[in-house]
Design a protein around this motif. Structure first.
Motif, PDB file in Angstrom:
ATOM      1  N   LEU A 466       0.836  -1.206   0.000  1.00 38.24           N
ATOM      2  CA  LEU A 466       0.000   0.000   0.000  1.00 38.24           C
ATOM      3  C   LEU A 466       0.869   1.253   0.000  1.00 38.24           C
ATOM      4  O   LEU A 466       0.574   2.230  -0.708  1.00 38.24           O
ATOM      5  CB  LEU A 466      -0.925  -0.012   1.220  1.00 38.24           C
ATOM      6  N   LEU A 467       1.943   1.227   0.767  1.00 42.48           N
ATOM      7  CA  LEU A 467       2.832   2.385   0.826  1.00 42.48           C
ATOM      8  C   LEU A 467       3.489   2.635  -0.526  1.00 42.48           C
ATOM      9  O   LEU A 467       3.609   3.781  -0.980  1.00 42.48           O
ATOM     10  CB  LEU A 467       3.897   2.162   1.906  1.00 42.48           C
ATOM     11  N   GLY A 468       3.910   1.554  -1.199  1.00 41.53           N
ATOM     12  CA  GLY A 468       4.508   1.701  -2.515  1.00 41.53           C
ATOM     13  C   GLY A 468       3.536   2.298  -3.529  1.00 41.53           C
ATOM     14  O   GLY A 468       3.919   3.119  -4.366  1.00 41.53           O
ATOM     15  N   ALA A 483       2.557   4.086   6.478  1.00 39.79           N
ATOM     16  CA  ALA A 483       3.900   4.031   7.070  1.00 39.79           C
ATOM     17  C   ALA A 483       3.829   3.784   8.572  1.00 39.79           C
ATOM     18  O   ALA A 483       4.598   3.007   9.137  1.00 39.79           O
ATOM     19  CB  ALA A 483       4.645   5.328   6.782  1.00 39.79           C
ATOM     20  N   ARG A 484       2.884   4.463   9.234  1.00 41.18           N
ATOM     21  CA  ARG A 484       2.725   4.289  10.678  1.00 41.18           C
ATOM     22  C   ARG A 484       2.414   2.828  11.005  1.00 41.18           C
ATOM     23  O   ARG A 484       2.982   2.230  11.912  1.00 41.18           O
ATOM     24  CB  ARG A 484       1.621   5.223  11.165  1.00 41.18           C
ATOM     25  N   ASN A 485       1.507   2.225  10.233  1.00 42.57           N
ATOM     26  CA  ASN A 485       1.145   0.820  10.466  1.00 42.57           C
ATOM     27  C   ASN A 485       2.268  -0.129  10.092  1.00 42.57           C
ATOM     28  O   ASN A 485       2.474  -1.158  10.746  1.00 42.57           O
ATOM     29  CB  ASN A 485      -0.116   0.474   9.671  1.00 42.57           C
ATOM     30  N   LEU A 486       3.007   0.218   9.045  1.00 43.47           N
ATOM     31  CA  LEU A 486       4.123  -0.621   8.624  1.00 43.47           C
ATOM     32  C   LEU A 486       5.182  -0.706   9.710  1.00 43.47           C
ATOM     33  O   LEU A 486       5.653  -1.790  10.066  1.00 43.47           O
ATOM     34  CB  LEU A 486       4.724  -0.069   7.329  1.00 43.47           C
ATOM     35  N   PHE A 487       5.557   0.450  10.272  1.00 43.71           N
ATOM     36  CA  PHE A 487       6.597   0.446  11.290  1.00 43.71           C
ATOM     37  C   PHE A 487       6.111  -0.121  12.615  1.00 43.71           C
ATOM     38  O   PHE A 487       6.915  -0.544  13.448  1.00 43.71           O
ATOM     39  CB  PHE A 487       7.157   1.851  11.468  1.00 43.71           C
ATOM     40  N   ALA A 488       4.804  -0.149  12.813  1.00 42.25           N
ATOM     41  CA  ALA A 488       4.265  -0.807  14.013  1.00 42.25           C
ATOM     42  C   ALA A 488       4.446  -2.312  13.931  1.00 42.25           C
ATOM     43  O   ALA A 488       4.561  -3.006  14.944  1.00 42.25           O
ATOM     44  CB  ALA A 488       2.786  -0.467  14.183  1.00 42.25           C
TER      45      ALA A 488
END
Length: 560
Positions: A466-468, A483-488
């Motif tokens: 999704l970020l890509g 990004a927030r969810n990815l790094f979580a």
């Protein structure tokens, strides 16, 4: 085998038990002539004798001979009927298995479980559920089969409901549930089942270790390994494979060297580890050092040759094998496709003496993974027309093929048909395919909604997809949440940090262009207010002055 025969011949007298043991020895050695010779020499026979002979012929694929032996028996009991039922099921003859089941004078728990297993192994999920619902009583054994059938088709919640309904839970049921969560990539849920189990065996511990290893959480797997009350070959092999799949060949070798004994399966695990890590010479050395070799040994070596481009050696080894089965041909076909030899892979498929559902799934995957989406979709349709039921792997290959074509409506229709037409509940990997396609096609809102509503906890790859897509379509607002969810989920993936950095740099460049009086229309008007989230994730101030300290795009991405 010679030693067994000599010991048998030296016995002062032979009992029915000793004759039966000799019968099992010949059957295990795949010597059907020896089986018949022993049977003809026996003056007394019991149900175990006949069942052993029937099973021996069935396992060698000689169903007509097994049927003839069954019909020549002086009399049948439930165990004999069930053995014949299982023989048909093992060879994929479900209709014949049903004929045997319906011809039985009565049914006990074992015969019901046998027909349940037959449907699970050879039919769709709906038929398996129908058999389960028809059973007069549900035992822990029948519920365990049912939860395996559900979890294999991705219905992990339904599988857990079945597990929770078992009043007399045992170690087999608990281990099956842990394995189901392991296959679904849910090690936390597997741990929860493990913690509440009253009884655990070495397979239970190994299943949980595998769950962590497959989720790339090797520290947790190592901790379990260190605290196991006992270890067996499965636990050692799990650690060897886990280290190899996570790129740590040195630890895999250390684990192998530390084993109390090196059995055939241990050698196979180490050879497979070398193959996974691309060390052909080491794999060949392990293969040559094996005191004995089985089908798995040869198959692993064939894969290693093919994956390293040594196609001739791989094919030569296939023909040098004492026995070849569908697994061997499937392995060669998949390895050829991975190296880009798609036409050769197709020729292997067409030349296979006998194909199965795995073979069809493998050739669909070959087309899908090499970008031949149209061909992959056609092969998937042909597989269904041939009557081979689609499973999670086949559906994933079909879905990947659809994404390569890039037609969003057709891909979404296929995604829905997985459960409606094939009874396969989509796993996280299936959701990832659709999210990736929707995002690349610019349907970011639909992609985000799918991620947030999927029945699994999204992993790093899903948020990364999704970020890509957000970067591709310059959607900074949605990117900040992704990004927030990815790094979580995962803060260690350097690729994710680079991706977020690039998005932040895109916005920095846009704002510089705006300051310089350059017209900017690639971002929505509210982008500036949400970009601060991205800077915060990167540890950068979101104030206006901070923008001046961000490097220019050319400083970070040379040549672009």
């Amino acid at each position: 085998m010679e030693e067994a025969k000599n010991l048998f011949n030296r016995m002062p007298h032979w009992t029915l038990i000793s004759w039966n043991i000799m019968l099992v020895a010949y059957a295990t050695d795949h010597d059907l002539k020896g089986v018949l010779d022993v049977l003809d020499s026996m003056q007394e026979r019991n149900v175990f004798t006949w069942n052993t002979v029937i099973t021996a012929f069935a396992q060698e694929g000689q169903l007509e001979a097994a049927k003839s032996i069954f019909q020549s028996m002086p009399d049948w009991n439930l165990a004999t009927w069930t053995t014949m039922l299982q023989a048909y099921a093992q060879m994929g003859h479900l209709s014949d298995a049903w004929v045997v089941f319906r011809s039985m004078p009565e049914h006990d728990v074992i015969s019901w479980i046998a027909i349940l297993l037959a449907n699970y192994q050879n039919s769709d999920l709906a038929s398996t559920i129908a058999v389960f619902d028809s059973m007069p009583d549900w035992s822990a054994a029948s519920c365990t089969v049912m939860l395996q059938a559900l979890s294999d088709r991705g219905h992990i919640t339904a599988a857990r409901d079945v597990y929770d309904s078992i009043t007399d839970k045992n170690v087999v049921a608990g281990t099956a549930m842990i394995t189901a969560y392991s296959q679904a990539g849910m090690p936390t849920h597997a741990q929860e089942v493990f913690d509440f189990m009253e009884e655990k065996n070495v397979l239970t511990w190994s299943s949980l270790m595998s769950a962590y290893a497959q989720a790339r959480q090797m520290p947790q797997a190592e901790n379990l390994f260190e605290h196991m009350p006992e270890r067996n070959l499965v636990s050692w092999s799990t650690m060897i494979s886990g280290f190899a799949e996570n790129g740590n060949l040195e630890n895999a070798r250390c684990c192998f060297d530390s084993m109390p004994e090196h059995t055939q399966a241990a050698w196979n695990a180490m050879a497979a580890a070398y193959t996974i890590c691309g060390h052909l010479e080491d794999a060949r050395e392990a293969f040559d050092d094996m005191p004995d070799r089985d089908q798995i040994s040869y198959t692993a070596m064939v894969q290693s040759y093919a994956q390293n481009g040594n196609i001739g050696e791989g094919i030569s080894l296939v023909y040098a094998m004492p026995h070849r089965d569908a697994k061997t041909w499937n392995a060669l076909m998949a390895a050829l496709a991975q190296k880009g030899y798609l036409n050769r892979a197709r020729r292997v498929f067409d030349a296979m003496p006998e194909s199965n559902g795995v073979s069809w799934s493998a050739i669909v995957s070959c087309y899908a993974q090499t970008g031949r989406g149209e061909s992959g979709v056609r092969m998937f349709a042909a597989m269904a027309a041939e009557g081979f039921p689609a499973d999670q792997v086949a559906c994933l290959s079909g879905l990947v093929a659809q994404t390569h074509i890039g037609r969003v409506p057709q891909c979404c229709a296929f995604f829905r048909s997985m459960q409606q037409d094939f009874g396969v509940a989509p796993l996280a990997e299936h959701f990832l395919c659709v999210v990736d396609l929707l995002g690349k096609a610019g349907h970011l809102e639909r992609a985000e909604e799918l991620v947030e509503t999927m029945p699994y906890e999204p992993h790093a790859k899903t948020w990364g997809a999704l970020l890509g897509a957000c970067r591709l379509h310059a959607d900074v607002g949605r990117a900040s949440g992704a990004a927030r969810n990815l790094f979580a989920v995962d803060t260690r993936d350097s690729g994710s940090h680079v991706l977020v950095s690039n998005i932040a740099l895109q916005e920095a460049e846009r704002r510089r262009n705006c300051k310089a009086g350059v017209t900017c229309c690639s971002f929505s008007s509210y982008a500036c207010s949400v970009t601060a989230d991205l800077y915060a994730l990167l540890g950068v101030s979101s104030g206006a002055d901070a923008l001046e300290h961000l490097p220019h795009r050319t400083d970070v991405l040379p040549g672009r």
